[in-house]
Design a protein around this motif. Structure first.
Motif, PDB file in Angstrom:
ATOM      1  N   CYS A  56       0.829  -1.201   0.000  1.00 56.37           N
ATOM      2  CA  CYS A  56       0.000   0.000   0.000  1.00 56.37           C
ATOM      3  C   CYS A  56       0.871   1.261   0.000  1.00 56.37           C
ATOM      4  O   CYS A  56       1.819   1.372   0.782  1.00 56.37           O
ATOM      5  CB  CYS A  56      -0.916  -0.008   1.226  1.00 56.37           C
ATOM      6  N   CYS A  59      -0.051   3.108   3.760  1.00 52.82           N
ATOM      7  CA  CYS A  59       0.271   2.499   5.061  1.00 52.82           C
ATOM      8  C   CYS A  59       1.416   1.499   4.971  1.00 52.82           C
ATOM      9  O   CYS A  59       1.855   0.969   5.988  1.00 52.82           O
ATOM     10  CB  CYS A  59      -0.971   1.857   5.674  1.00 52.82           C
ATOM     11  N   CYS A  76      -4.489  -0.305  -0.097  1.00 55.70           N
ATOM     12  CA  CYS A  76      -5.044  -1.521   0.504  1.00 55.70           C
ATOM     13  C   CYS A  76      -6.561  -1.404   0.585  1.00 55.70           C
ATOM     14  O   CYS A  76      -7.270  -2.395   0.513  1.00 55.70           O
ATOM     15  CB  CYS A  76      -4.437  -1.768   1.872  1.00 55.70           C
ATOM     16  N   CYS A 122      -7.904   4.106   3.079  1.00 57.89           N
ATOM     17  CA  CYS A 122      -6.738   3.819   3.928  1.00 57.89           C
ATOM     18  C   CYS A 122      -6.289   5.106   4.610  1.00 57.89           C
ATOM     19  O   CYS A 122      -6.103   6.134   3.968  1.00 57.89           O
ATOM     20  CB  CYS A 122      -5.595   3.255   3.091  1.00 57.89           C
ATOM     21  N   ASN A 132      -4.900   2.756  10.431  1.00 56.26           N
ATOM     22  CA  ASN A 132      -6.016   1.836  10.180  1.00 56.26           C
ATOM     23  C   ASN A 132      -6.219   0.920  11.382  1.00 56.26           C
ATOM     24  O   ASN A 132      -7.301   0.402  11.620  1.00 56.26           O
ATOM     25  CB  ASN A 132      -5.727   0.953   8.961  1.00 56.26           C
TER      26      ASN A 132
HETATM   27 ZN    ZN Z   1      -3.077   1.098   3.263  1.00 57.23          ZN
END
Ligand code: ZN
Ligand code: ZN
Length: 165
Positions: A65, A68, A127, A131, A143
């Protein structure tokens, strides 16, 4: 995987279907890691001496991602079309960059499929659409939960309050 076009090479209107699995497992392209073999379905069709190849490919891939930095899996699929011509076809006027000249009677399926997958792979990796990413201060994955960082805009009055408390 070499795919021999000899059965249709000199037969206008003839088709040859493909249903194959190509093993790119573990390979990484454009930030995508292949987790399963690539399923290729489609057909080669001789149209007036040119061979048209229409195919659909699908597989499972893993990305990281962009926000993140966590790994996540997703399904990947795309369709594409390629046109091949025999090397002995004498039509210099019609030289098109989109046409692949056949060397011999076979094509390298892996090469064609991989190039088309690379073109279709997404450039953005998230993701999930919402996010929350990482805290710019402590690096906490937001998250999974909020952190204790004070992300309010700094205001000197709060500093004085903090000292008083
Ligand atoms: Zn993410
Ligand atoms: Zn934080």
């Amino acid at each position: 995987m070499r795919f021999d076009l000899l059965p249709i090479l000199n037969a206008d209107g003839r088709r040859l279907s493909v249903d194959a699995e190509l093993d790119f497992v573990g390979k990484e392209e454009q930030g995508a890691v292949f987790l399963t073999p690539v399923r290729v379905t489609g057909e080669f069709l001789n149209i007036g001496g040119s061979i048209e190849f229409e195919a659909r490919v699908s597989c499972r891939v893993r990305y990281e991602c962009d926000r993140c930095l966590e790994s996540y899996e997703d399904d990947f699929a795309c369709s594409f079309k390629e046109i091949f011509k025999k090397e002995d076809v004498k039509n210099g006027d019609e030289q098109s960059p989109d046409v692949i000249i056949l060397e011999g009677t076979a094509v390298e399926l892996d090469e064609i499929v991989l190039l088309n997958i690379i073109v279709h792979l997404p450039h953005k990796h998230l993701c999930k659409n919402d996010c929350k990413g990482l805290c710019p201060n402590c690096g906490q994955n937001l998250n999974l939960g909020s952190c204790d960082c004070d992300t309010r805009p700094t205001d000197p009055r709060f500093d004085i309050l903090d000292k008083l408390l």
